[in-house]
Design a protein around this motif. Structure first.
Motif, PDB file in Angstrom:
ATOM      1  N   ASP A 127      -4.114 -34.069  -4.522  1.00  0.00           N
ATOM      2  CA  ASP A 127      -4.619 -32.966  -3.708  1.00  0.00           C
ATOM      3  C   ASP A 127      -3.581 -31.847  -3.761  1.00  0.00           C
ATOM      4  OD1 ASP A 127      -6.633 -32.293  -1.293  1.00  0.00           O
ATOM      5  OD2 ASP A 127      -4.610 -31.617  -0.766  1.00  0.00           O
ATOM      6  N   CYS A 129      -2.550 -28.539  -2.008  1.00  0.00           N
ATOM      7  CA  CYS A 129      -2.746 -27.681  -0.842  1.00  0.00           C
ATOM      8  C   CYS A 129      -1.392 -27.504  -0.174  1.00  0.00           C
ATOM      9  CB  CYS A 129      -3.745 -28.308   0.133  1.00  0.00           C
ATOM     10  SG  CYS A 129      -4.360 -27.109   1.345  1.00  0.00           S
ATOM     11  N   CYS A 131      -1.164 -27.236   3.421  1.00  0.00           N
ATOM     12  CA  CYS A 131      -1.229 -27.455   4.874  1.00  0.00           C
ATOM     13  C   CYS A 131      -0.320 -28.565   5.379  1.00  0.00           C
ATOM     14  CB  CYS A 131      -2.671 -27.671   5.326  1.00  0.00           C
ATOM     15  SG  CYS A 131      -3.487 -29.070   4.562  1.00  0.00           S
ATOM     16  N   SER A 174      -7.521 -27.973  -2.790  1.00  0.00           N
ATOM     17  CA  SER A 174      -8.401 -28.105  -1.616  1.00  0.00           C
ATOM     18  C   SER A 174      -8.202 -26.965  -0.630  1.00  0.00           C
ATOM     19  CB  SER A 174      -8.128 -29.435  -0.913  1.00  0.00           C
ATOM     20  OG  SER A 174      -6.848 -29.421  -0.312  1.00  0.00           O
ATOM     21  N   LYS A 204     -16.105 -26.537  -0.038  1.00  0.00           N
ATOM     22  CA  LYS A 204     -15.443 -27.259   1.050  1.00  0.00           C
ATOM     23  C   LYS A 204     -15.714 -26.512   2.352  1.00  0.00           C
ATOM     24  CE  LYS A 204     -10.982 -28.677   2.813  1.00  0.00           C
ATOM     25  NZ  LYS A 204      -9.569 -28.952   2.518  1.00  0.00           N
ATOM     26  N   TYR A 210     -12.791 -33.519   9.593  1.00  0.00           N
ATOM     27  CA  TYR A 210     -11.467 -33.735   8.992  1.00  0.00           C
ATOM     28  C   TYR A 210     -10.436 -34.182  10.031  1.00  0.00           C
ATOM     29  CZ  TYR A 210     -13.576 -30.562   5.498  1.00  0.00           C
ATOM     30  OH  TYR A 210     -14.409 -29.957   4.609  1.00  0.00           O
ATOM     31  N   PHE A 213      -8.010 -37.129   9.311  1.00  0.00           N
ATOM     32  CA  PHE A 213      -7.140 -36.778   8.184  1.00  0.00           C
ATOM     33  C   PHE A 213      -5.986 -35.903   8.651  1.00  0.00           C
ATOM     34  CE2 PHE A 213      -5.639 -33.750   5.122  1.00  0.00           C
ATOM     35  CZ  PHE A 213      -5.474 -34.475   3.972  1.00  0.00           C
ATOM     36  N   ARG A 214      -6.300 -34.895   9.473  1.00  0.00           N
ATOM     37  CA  ARG A 214      -5.253 -33.963   9.903  1.00  0.00           C
ATOM     38  C   ARG A 214      -4.199 -34.675  10.720  1.00  0.00           C
ATOM     39  NH1 ARG A 214      -8.935 -28.626  11.162  1.00  0.00           N
ATOM     40  NH2 ARG A 214      -9.739 -28.432   9.033  1.00  0.00           N
ATOM     41  N   ARG A 226      -9.626 -22.899  10.305  1.00  0.00           N
ATOM     42  CA  ARG A 226      -9.683 -22.655   8.863  1.00  0.00           C
ATOM     43  C   ARG A 226     -10.946 -21.892   8.434  1.00  0.00           C
ATOM     44  NH1 ARG A 226      -5.304 -25.761   8.026  1.00  0.00           N
ATOM     45  NH2 ARG A 226      -5.342 -28.042   7.977  1.00  0.00           N
ATOM     46  N   GLN A 230     -12.319 -21.780   4.648  1.00  0.00           N
ATOM     47  CA  GLN A 230     -13.300 -22.821   4.347  1.00  0.00           C
ATOM     48  C   GLN A 230     -14.701 -22.308   4.683  1.00  0.00           C
ATOM     49  OE1 GLN A 230     -11.900 -26.299   6.476  1.00  0.00           O
ATOM     50  NE2 GLN A 230     -10.155 -26.558   5.095  1.00  0.00           N
ATOM     51  N   LYS A 257     -17.718 -31.221  -0.115  1.00  0.00           N
ATOM     52  CA  LYS A 257     -16.989 -31.912   0.950  1.00  0.00           C
ATOM     53  C   LYS A 257     -17.293 -31.264   2.284  1.00  0.00           C
ATOM     54  CE  LYS A 257     -12.326 -32.473   2.580  1.00  0.00           C
ATOM     55  NZ  LYS A 257     -10.991 -31.979   2.508  1.00  0.00           N
ATOM     56  N   TYR A 280     -16.955 -35.883  -1.289  1.00  0.00           N
ATOM     57  CA  TYR A 280     -15.891 -36.499  -0.491  1.00  0.00           C
ATOM     58  C   TYR A 280     -16.460 -36.962   0.843  1.00  0.00           C
ATOM     59  CZ  TYR A 280     -10.946 -36.961   1.024  1.00  0.00           C
ATOM     60  OH  TYR A 280      -9.724 -37.435   1.448  1.00  0.00           O
ATOM     61  N   VAL A 282     -15.566 -37.922   4.010  1.00  0.00           N
ATOM     62  CA  VAL A 282     -14.263 -37.617   4.597  1.00  0.00           C
ATOM     63  C   VAL A 282     -13.867 -38.527   5.752  1.00  0.00           C
ATOM     64  CG1 VAL A 282     -14.367 -35.202   3.855  1.00  0.00           C
ATOM     65  CG2 VAL A 282     -15.185 -35.837   6.155  1.00  0.00           C
ATOM     66  N   SER A 283     -12.645 -38.301   6.217  1.00  0.00           N
ATOM     67  CA  SER A 283     -12.038 -39.171   7.224  1.00  0.00           C
ATOM     68  C   SER A 283     -12.916 -39.357   8.465  1.00  0.00           C
ATOM     69  CB  SER A 283     -10.672 -38.617   7.621  1.00  0.00           C
ATOM     70  OG  SER A 283     -10.789 -37.298   8.134  1.00  0.00           O
ATOM     71  N   TYR A 322     -12.849 -43.700   1.693  1.00  0.00           N
ATOM     72  CA  TYR A 322     -11.881 -44.631   2.267  1.00  0.00           C
ATOM     73  C   TYR A 322     -12.416 -46.065   2.216  1.00  0.00           C
ATOM     74  CZ  TYR A 322      -9.743 -40.285   3.766  1.00  0.00           C
ATOM     75  OH  TYR A 322      -9.164 -39.039   3.756  1.00  0.00           O
TER      76      TYR A 322
END
Ligand code: PBG
Length: 336
Positions: A127, A129, A131, A174, A204, A210, A213-214, A226, A230, A257, A280, A282-283, A322
């Motif tokens: 990835d 990025c 952030c 990303s 995205k 997310y 994930f964050r 974002r 985004q 995503k 994706y 995601v989380s 995941y």
């Protein structure tokens, strides 16, 4: 002329779709969507050090791993049929420019090398990025409280180069800056890495999913959100424009995503591009399913395989998930 109900009576009992659902073997034969471990990509979180394994509360079954343990787990996943990992770096070293992102000795760079060492054939995707490396948590360089697009491109290119130098097969930006795919392609080609592919997070969305994930990456924005870079979850035509731009700039694969709430976007992109398409899951999508499974409200295996099948049915070639390790094992069991 026959009326609707006459037509129905004429067709029945001749038309009996249930005939093809009568047994497991028949169902297997007429199945339209086939999920394979070859389609799965496992996300992993690299932290500095050795022998470090710290479970991530919101991502059941996943941990922050130092490069040595990350490589060992990636190798097990590969041996279980998962062809690729997507690596994220987590860093304590944060500054305004996210310079930790291109540290040649960073956790993610070391993890790339360790995985390639353990399983040279495993595809390593990184990835790209800022952030997780900026002190303000935004995906780019901030000037006057806003993310500056063009200043960010140079830093992203340096991050991608550092991943390529560590041995990454694919870099996956990303950040959602305009022009990043072109900038990264030029930097890679200019430095002898023309063989490294780009999987762009083309569509995205600014998503609530997310959250876990964050927490895991320590990358929540310190101010604002974002939505200035985004995409708005309400838009699908804009996704096609983003994909077309990234393809024009040299993307080798594109991504949508999140996945499960964006199945129409996956389908629209599938119908308008010939490139491999990743989605994706995601989380937050994973955490939702796992939380319900933990309470006994959902069967994890069935719900996860149904979700992944839905994403592939919508048009995804690849799914970043995941669930990758368990899904690969479940799919093998179903084959047996
Ligand atoms: C970094 C990035 C994020 C995710 C992947 N890359 C978080 C974000 O944009 O805030 C989310 C992945 C997930 O939720 O599993 N920009």
């Amino acid at each position: 002329m026959t009326t609707g109900s006459q037509a129905l009576r004429a067709a029945f009992p001749a038309a009996r779709p249930r005939r093809l659902r009568a047994g497991a073997t028949m169902r297997r034969m007429v199945r339209e969507t086939r999920l394979s471990p070859d389609q799965l990509i496992l996300p992993m979180f690299a932290v500095p050090g050795r022998g470090v394994e710290a479970p991530i509360a919101a991502l059941a079954g996943h941990s922050h791993l130092s490069p040595d343990l990350l490589a060992a787990r990636a190798a097990r996943a590969f041996d279980d049929g998962v062809p690729a990992v997507l690596l994220f770096g987590v860093s304590e070293h944060k500054d305004a420019l996210g310079s930790g992102g291109h540290d040649p000795d960073g956790a993610v760079q070391r993890a790339v090398a360790a995985v390639k060492d353990a399983r040279p054939e495993m595809v390593v995707i990184t990835d790209v990025c800022l952030c997780a490396y900026t002190d303000h948590g935004h995906c780019g360089v901030v000037v006057d409280d806003a993310v500056d697009n063009d200043l960010t491109l140079d830093v992203l290119a340096r991050v991608a180069l550092s991943h390529a130098e560590a041995g990454a097969d694919v870099v996956a930006p990303s950040d959602m800056m305009d022009g990043r795919v072109g900038a990264i392609r030029a930097a890679l080609d200019g430095d002898g890495h023309s063989g490294v592919a780009i999987m762009s997070y083309a569509a995205k969305y600014a998503s609530a999913f997310y959250g876990p994930f964050r927490e895991a990456a320590g990358s929540a924005p310190g101010f604002g959100d974002r939505r200035g870079y985004q995409m708005d979850p309400a838009n699908v035509r804009e996704a096609l424009r983003e994909v077309a731009l990234d393809v024009g700039e040299g993307a080798d694969m594109v991504m949508v995503k999140p996945a499960a709430t964006y199945l129409d976007v996956i389908r629209a992109v599938r119908d308008t591009t010939s490139l491999p398409l990743a989605a994706y899951h995601v989380s937050g999508e994973y955490a939702m399913l796992m939380a319900a499974a933990e309470r006994g409200w959902l069967d994890e295996r069935r719900a996860a395989l149904e979700t992944l099948t839905g994403i592939v049915r919508a048009g995804a070639d690849l799914v970043i998930t995941y669930h990758a390790e368990r899904a690969a094992r479940w799919l093998r069991e179903e084959e047996a």
